[in-house]
Scaffold this motif. Sequence first.
Motif, PDB file in Angstrom:
ATOM      1  N   VAL A 135       0.849  -1.195   0.000  1.00  0.00           N
ATOM      2  CA  VAL A 135       0.000   0.000   0.000  1.00  0.00           C
ATOM      3  C   VAL A 135       0.880   1.237   0.000  1.00  0.00           C
ATOM      4  CG1 VAL A 135      -1.816   1.252   1.213  1.00  0.00           C
ATOM      5  CG2 VAL A 135      -1.785  -1.256   1.254  1.00  0.00           C
TER       6      VAL A 135
ATOM      7  N   GLN B  13       1.212   5.709  -0.804  1.00  0.00           N
ATOM      8  CA  GLN B  13       0.569   6.999  -1.079  1.00  0.00           C
ATOM      9  C   GLN B  13       0.994   7.426  -2.473  1.00  0.00           C
ATOM     10  OE1 GLN B  13       1.421  10.413   1.553  1.00  0.00           O
ATOM     11  NE2 GLN B  13      -0.763  10.881   1.435  1.00  0.00           N
TER      12      GLN B  13
ATOM     13  N   THR C 282      -4.260   7.060  -2.673  1.00  0.00           N
ATOM     14  CA  THR C 282      -3.647   5.797  -2.284  1.00  0.00           C
ATOM     15  C   THR C 282      -3.551   4.914  -3.525  1.00  0.00           C
ATOM     16  OG1 THR C 282      -4.652   5.989  -0.089  1.00  0.00           O
ATOM     17  CG2 THR C 282      -3.830   3.824  -0.704  1.00  0.00           C
TER      18      THR C 282
ATOM     19  N   THR D 259      -4.636   2.285  -8.981  1.00  0.00           N
ATOM     20  CA  THR D 259      -5.229   3.410  -8.270  1.00  0.00           C
ATOM     21  C   THR D 259      -6.460   3.853  -9.043  1.00  0.00           C
ATOM     22  OG1 THR D 259      -4.769   5.537  -7.171  1.00  0.00           O
ATOM     23  CG2 THR D 259      -3.882   5.247  -9.399  1.00  0.00           C
TER      24      THR D 259
ATOM     25  N   GLY E 276      -5.373   2.722   3.600  1.00  0.00           N
ATOM     26  CA  GLY E 276      -4.927   3.849   2.790  1.00  0.00           C
ATOM     27  C   GLY E 276      -4.577   5.081   3.589  1.00  0.00           C
ATOM     28  N   PHE E 277      -4.611   6.223   2.920  1.00  0.00           N
ATOM     29  CA  PHE E 277      -4.133   7.482   3.485  1.00  0.00           C
ATOM     30  C   PHE E 277      -5.252   8.536   3.521  1.00  0.00           C
ATOM     31  CE2 PHE E 277      -0.471   5.221   1.935  1.00  0.00           C
ATOM     32  CZ  PHE E 277       0.545   5.519   2.823  1.00  0.00           C
TER      33      PHE E 277
ATOM     34  N   LEU F 189      -1.138   6.699   7.207  1.00  0.00           N
ATOM     35  CA  LEU F 189      -1.643   5.370   6.876  1.00  0.00           C
ATOM     36  C   LEU F 189      -2.643   4.883   7.926  1.00  0.00           C
ATOM     37  CD1 LEU F 189      -1.323   3.022   4.850  1.00  0.00           C
ATOM     38  CD2 LEU F 189       0.503   2.135   6.309  1.00  0.00           C
TER      39      LEU F 189
ATOM     40  N   ASN G 243      -8.450   8.432   0.659  1.00  0.00           N
ATOM     41  CA  ASN G 243      -8.743   7.013   0.512  1.00  0.00           C
ATOM     42  C   ASN G 243      -9.041   6.651  -0.935  1.00  0.00           C
ATOM     43  OD1 ASN G 243     -10.143   6.815   3.741  1.00  0.00           O
ATOM     44  ND2 ASN G 243      -8.605   5.366   2.964  1.00  0.00           N
TER      45      ASN G 243
ATOM     46  N   SER H 237      -7.644   3.470  -2.535  1.00  0.00           N
ATOM     47  CA  SER H 237      -7.300   2.516  -1.478  1.00  0.00           C
ATOM     48  C   SER H 237      -7.815   1.121  -1.810  1.00  0.00           C
ATOM     49  CB  SER H 237      -7.911   2.950  -0.144  1.00  0.00           C
ATOM     50  OG  SER H 237      -7.332   4.125   0.338  1.00  0.00           O
TER      51      SER H 237
END
Length: 713
Positions: free
Chosen positions: A61, A63, A69, A81, A266-267, A570, A647, A650
């Motif tokens: 995973v 960024q 993500t 993505t 995700g971020f 994260l 996200n 993600s």
Amino acid sequence: MIKRNILIASAFFSFSLGMAQQYGGMWIPTELNEKEMKDLGMKISAKDIFNTQKPSIKDAVVQFNGGCTAEIISPKGLLLTNHHCGYGQIQAHSTVQNDLLSNGFWAKNMGTELPNPGVTVDFIVDIKEVTNQILEGTENLQEPELAKKIAKNIEIYKNSQKTESYQSISVKPMYYGNKFYAYVIETYKDVRLVGAPPQSIGKFGSDTDNWVWPRHTGDFSMFRIYADKNNKPAEYSKDNVPYVPKHYLPVSIKDKAENDFTFVYGFPGRTTEYLPAIAVEKIMTEIDPARIAVRDVALKTLDEKMRTDDATRIKYASKYASVANYWKKWIGEVEGLKKSNAVQKKVNYENTLSSKNPEIKNTISEINSLYTQQAPYALNNAYYSEVIRNAETFALANLYSNYITSLEAGRMDEKGTTAFKNRLTSFYKDYSAELDAKVTAKLLALYANKTAPQFLPAGFDKYKNEAQNITEIEEISKNSVITGRSEVNGASLSGDIEKAFSNQDKLIKTIKKDPVYQLFMSLKETYLKTADPQFASLQMKIDALQKKYMAQQMSTDKDRKFFPDANSTLRVTYGKVKGSTPKDAVTYDYQTHLAGVMEKYIPGDYEFDVPKKLIELYDKKDYGIYKDKSGDVPVGFTATNHTTGGNSGSPALDAHGNLVGLNFDRQWEGTMSDINYDPRFSRNIMVDTKYILFIIDKFADSKWLINEMKIVK
């Protein structure tokens, strides 16, 4: 397009709420709520999700380019993505003659994958709580000394850690500064475009369907990470080789069922779940409506031109999508906050906390007083910042203003000037001065009419008339060097920037006399004098009290398990595959199918057109292994995962850690989940992996990419 199902009993809906998380949750991977995850159906352990001692899911995973993500889905660094996350890169490779946005792109082999200068992916190598180190010596400090001491402690900590040249350390506050965490980050810089469906698939439904369910968007694109011969990060080189990951995600094409466990990794960008009631009320009744009003004007003006001119459509495609995204989100947020009775829910919670801890009542009283004082300044801040952002002519003027300030203060060296010129070149590439003159004129009228007189420059009433503005702003735009329509040093800034900068003293003098610059500076100087200091000063006090209130919540409410607000670090969120009943007598299923794409199909429409080949595959029912038990190809699905911006892209994973979907949106009725997660309405929206693989295999004839993956049947 709404599916009505009167057979779903209310008892079932009540049961479904019982299975959802009451507060949502965006959990730090090293502090997972593992018991609840397993109670909901997870079959793997927390160590399978995040582990520094052996490969784990976190190693797949990343960024993507500092915002979205992405996830690795093959042993050769293949990256998945969203289409909207890769949109800027797809656009950058597009021309009127070779429109990859409209036609899509599929590399035939690795040698034809397209480089993307400046695009990066970040891996999180490790996460450590460092609260004691960062807060050491801060016990009796107040702002701004507190911030200075924390910043110093962060630098001391970072300097004490050993890292590789391609690694960095980021220290992030959590719980409004009550805790701090350090992230070791590894950055790869050679990221190449592998594939993207045409926007008639990747952006199907476009703005109409954005934030909406049922959804039929194939919102995905594919990239590949490249590394040097030692598998380490390197700048782009033709000698680089595909990155070999520590872990990659198996891709599942198993059928989904309601109540299946899922988790999203995700971020997430930013949430504010712990705000007091008054803050939520101000967002709902003042701040969001102001932002919506500004973007409404800008979007309508851009749309009129983009619909009639292909060159403008391509030039403004990415910007338009970016502006429209949060415009629509804020509309849903306001309605969702009202529908979920968020303010009263916050008031009730504050009263409950105060009954357990009387000190909280005083904290809330102080917070309420500060928000009331700040309200007029906050509203002006909302209008001003949105106008400057969306009137690109003013955004340009602001760039020059900041540059001149730095230059005259001696803070601008040759490297900084080069970076500034590069930024300008990028800006002018996708800028239409004529179009934006109209946008700026209309936004000036809005600002003049909506802003309290004490926040406006003297004589600004003359800009209240939109029609007069259009004539006047077009005239000053034509005579402006900033817009690139007038020359300086024998060149335009939008045409030959090096020549325009050849005599910098003359350039600066010319810009200061520029009519656009002077109009913008009258706005900026008035804002900086009448609103910004007051807003910032009160916000500093509010932030200090919010930190105190957060600590009080955590120490008082022993029954609640707290997670920190999202801050682009994260996180893991989890829930169940679930439909919803957002309105009386309206029930949404959890799954959409290819048949729904065809139901929405409007030939030639910029939002709902469908590629000819996709229609042929549908007509022939040529679905291969990608159909589900219904005999159709599943396109999207919803679940109760608590997600937000960042996200996007993600991975949505099943109970065993296999990829089952690609997160890309939220259901409109639940966009208020950034502030108030409500299990009745909060649903994240994902592209089904079956649809992704179907498009790659059957539509794009890119079986070579499928062959890289581990497919779980």
